[in-house]
Design an enzyme around this catalytic site. Structure first.
Site, PDB file in Angstrom:
ATOM      1  N   SER A   1       0.836  -1.197   0.000  1.00 51.30           N
ATOM      2  CA  SER A   1       0.000   0.000   0.000  1.00 51.30           C
ATOM      3  C   SER A   1       0.871   1.247   0.000  1.00 51.30           C
ATOM      4  O   SER A   1       1.824   1.344   0.775  1.00 51.30           O
ATOM      5  CB  SER A   1      -0.900   0.001   1.236  1.00 51.30           C
ATOM      6  OG  SER A   1      -1.568   1.243   1.339  1.00 51.30           O
ATOM      7  N   GLY A   2       0.532   2.219  -0.851  1.00 56.08           N
ATOM      8  CA  GLY A   2       1.337   3.424  -1.000  1.00 56.08           C
ATOM      9  C   GLY A   2       1.476   4.246   0.271  1.00 56.08           C
ATOM     10  O   GLY A   2       2.563   4.713   0.606  1.00 56.08           O
TER      11      GLY A   2
ATOM     12  N   CYS B   1     -11.699   0.556  19.165  1.00 58.69           N
ATOM     13  CA  CYS B   1     -12.939   1.090  19.694  1.00 58.69           C
ATOM     14  C   CYS B   1     -14.104   0.581  18.858  1.00 58.69           C
ATOM     15  O   CYS B   1     -14.497   1.209  17.890  1.00 58.69           O
ATOM     16  CB  CYS B   1     -12.908   2.619  19.697  1.00 58.69           C
ATOM     17  SG  CYS B   1     -14.252   3.345  20.634  1.00 58.69           S
TER      18      CYS B   1
ATOM     19  N   THR C   1      -9.775   3.115 -15.308  1.00 55.91           N
ATOM     20  CA  THR C   1      -8.725   3.987 -15.819  1.00 55.91           C
ATOM     21  C   THR C   1      -7.649   4.195 -14.758  1.00 55.91           C
ATOM     22  O   THR C   1      -7.952   4.456 -13.598  1.00 55.91           O
ATOM     23  CB  THR C   1      -9.329   5.345 -16.243  1.00 55.91           C
ATOM     24  OG1 THR C   1     -10.319   5.078 -17.237  1.00 55.91           O
ATOM     25  CG2 THR C   1      -8.272   6.270 -16.823  1.00 55.91           C
TER      26      THR C   1
HETATM   27  C1  LIG Z   1      -2.591  -0.377   6.366  1.00 50.85           C
HETATM   28  C2  LIG Z   1      -2.582  -1.844   6.162  1.00 50.85           C
HETATM   29  C3  LIG Z   1      -3.431  -2.454   5.233  1.00 50.85           C
HETATM   30  C4  LIG Z   1      -4.485  -1.708   4.452  1.00 50.85           C
HETATM   31  O1  LIG Z   1      -3.958  -0.860   3.482  1.00 50.85           O
HETATM   32  P1  LIG Z   1      -4.918   0.290   2.885  1.00 50.85           P
HETATM   33  O2  LIG Z   1      -4.163   0.854   1.745  1.00 50.85           O
HETATM   34  O3  LIG Z   1      -5.141   1.272   3.981  1.00 50.85           O
HETATM   35  O4  LIG Z   1      -6.181  -0.385   2.458  1.00 50.85           O
HETATM   36  C5  LIG Z   1      -3.336  -3.822   5.062  1.00 50.85           C
HETATM   37  N1  LIG Z   1      -2.453  -4.537   5.768  1.00 50.85           N
HETATM   38  C6  LIG Z   1      -1.620  -3.998   6.667  1.00 50.85           C
HETATM   39  C7  LIG Z   1      -0.643  -4.864   7.388  1.00 50.85           C
HETATM   40  C8  LIG Z   1      -1.655  -2.625   6.899  1.00 50.85           C
HETATM   41  O5  LIG Z   1      -0.840  -2.092   7.807  1.00 50.85           O
END
Ligand SMILES: *Cc1c(COP(=O)(O)O)cnc(C)c1O
Length: 402
Positions: free
Chosen positions: A201-202, A326, A239
């Protein structure tokens, strides 16, 4: 909104977008708005930049550009990998994962188990480690996929995923890893591994929120999750998010350059923070001390509430996070700490500090200076603490059921 300075120690939740990444993205919000699928050169220019970004991501992972699919986030990558494994092997209904996965895997698997799939959730030990023999024993004839995270977002504990992937490969079972917390923090070389699919994830590595990648090893059966146009070679329609893909490419290039720094300078800062905090009475480090990401530490301050600590830290400009979720108004200790059997009173007072390359010595000094006072203040009003001081009981309620 206050504009006082912020000490950001919550980088496993999200990271600052690197200024270099912002600069790389800007032209694609401006004149370079072409559609990369268009026949004209104006769109083709954009396609060229996307190809360059893809190469940069591939270089960081030891993958080839054709093995990467850009998605909208880490969660989409995780969901896509699991769905693809089930759809490409219709006779197989069994999935193996762990109790400590991110909700992007855990909740999806829980949902699948409610809809007729069989899911095995592997346990971890007190240090958050996974026994590879437990995986060996869990694999069945009808196992479609094993999905095990590379590094835990709460404790930073690193699983031996290359070894686990090799076990699965020998048994002919597909292996996926959620590497969202590992990419950019520890070296990854997919060419040398048996990992079939990997998510990243970016926004966890200084690119923006809303961009992710799913790596699918060449030759791995794949069924798309999102269908429509022919983008991403028909594997993920829609896209292309050109500015974000370019930004992610830049972030991966920076991560490759900074990996050594992340491993040494950031680790030294983390270790200093950790050692200082553990000097406070009745504190526990959560997770294996050695097999851990260089940037993360989870510490329990016994007999007080993590949320109260966070509020006190927040009022002093320090951002961290707690090991509680929470949900529906009740503060339940996190599923990760529960799976590790962290004592109840410790799980409630757990705080995760997660650093980045942007943190400084001075920031760590500031936290170390303020923390003892915060803890003392909260314990002064904690009935559990006064009882502990009176009886000397190590723990009020024993170990929690995982
Ligand atoms: C943040 C995270 C995700 C989810 O990534 P998103 O881009 O927020 O959907 C998945 N797995 C782990 C281990 C993360 O820390």
């Amino acid at each position: 909104m206050s504009h006082e300075r912020v000490i950001y120690l919550d980088n496993n939740a999200t990271t600052q977008v690197a200024p270099e990444v912002v600069a790389a993205m800007l032209p694609f919000f401006g004149d370079r708005y072409g559609n990369p699928s268009s026949m004209h050169n104006f769109g083709g220019e954009v396609a060229h930049h996307l190809a360059q970004a893809r190469e940069k991501v591939a270089a960081l992972l030891g993958a080839t550009p054709g093995e990467l699919i850009f998605t909208s986030c880490g969660t989409e990558s995780d969901n896509t990998a699991i769905m693809s494994a089930l759809r490409s092997q219709p006779g197989k209904k069994h999935i193996i994962t762990t109790r400590v996965e991110h909700p992007a895997v855990l909740n999806f698997c829980q949902n699948l188990s409610e809809r007729g799939h069989d899911v095995t959730f592997l346990p971890v030990d007190r240090g958050g480690n996974l026994d590879p023999d437990k995986l060996r024993e869990a694999i069945r004839e009808d196992t479609a996929l094993v999905s095990i995270m590379w590094a835990n977002n709460e404790t930073g504990v690193v699983f031996p995923v290359e070894e686990l992937a090799a076990i699965c490969n020998r048994r002919g079972v597909l292996f996926h890893t959620d590497a969202v917390q590992a990419v950019g923090k520890i070296p990854i070389n997919l060419a040398e591994s048996k990992i079939d699919m990997l998510s990243l994830s970016g926004h966890k590595l200084h690119a923006p929120k809303g961009i992710g990648v799913l790596y699918v090893r060449k030759g791995t059966p794949f069924v798309p999750y999102i269908m429509g146009g022919h983008q991403e070679r028909g594997r993920r329609a829609g896209t292309e998010n050109a500015p974000y893909i370019v930004g992610l490419g830049k972030a991966c290039e920076l991560a490759a350059q900074r990996m050594v720094e992340e491993n040494s300078r950031v680790k030294a800062l983390r270790d200093r923070l950790e050692a200082g905090l553990l000097k406070i009475e009745a504190t526990i480090l959560n997770g294996d001390k050695q097999r851990r990401l260089p940037n993360t530490c989870s510490i329990s301050f016994e007999y007080i509430e993590g949320e109260s600590i966070l509020l006190h830290l927040s009022s002093r400009g320090v951002c961290a996070s707690s090991g509680s979720a929470c949900t529906s108004g009740s503060l339940e200790p996190s599923h990760v700490l529960r799976a590790m059997g962290v004592p109840y009173t410790a799980a409630h007072g757990s705080i995760r500090f997660s650093l980045s390359v942007y943190n400084t010595e001075e920031e760590i000094d500031y936290v170390l200076e303020h923390m003892p006072g915060v803890i003392e203040k909260l314990r002064a009003i904690s009935p559990f603490w006064s009882q502990f001081k009176k009886t000397g009981a190590a723990c009020l309620t024993g170990y929690m059921e995982p």
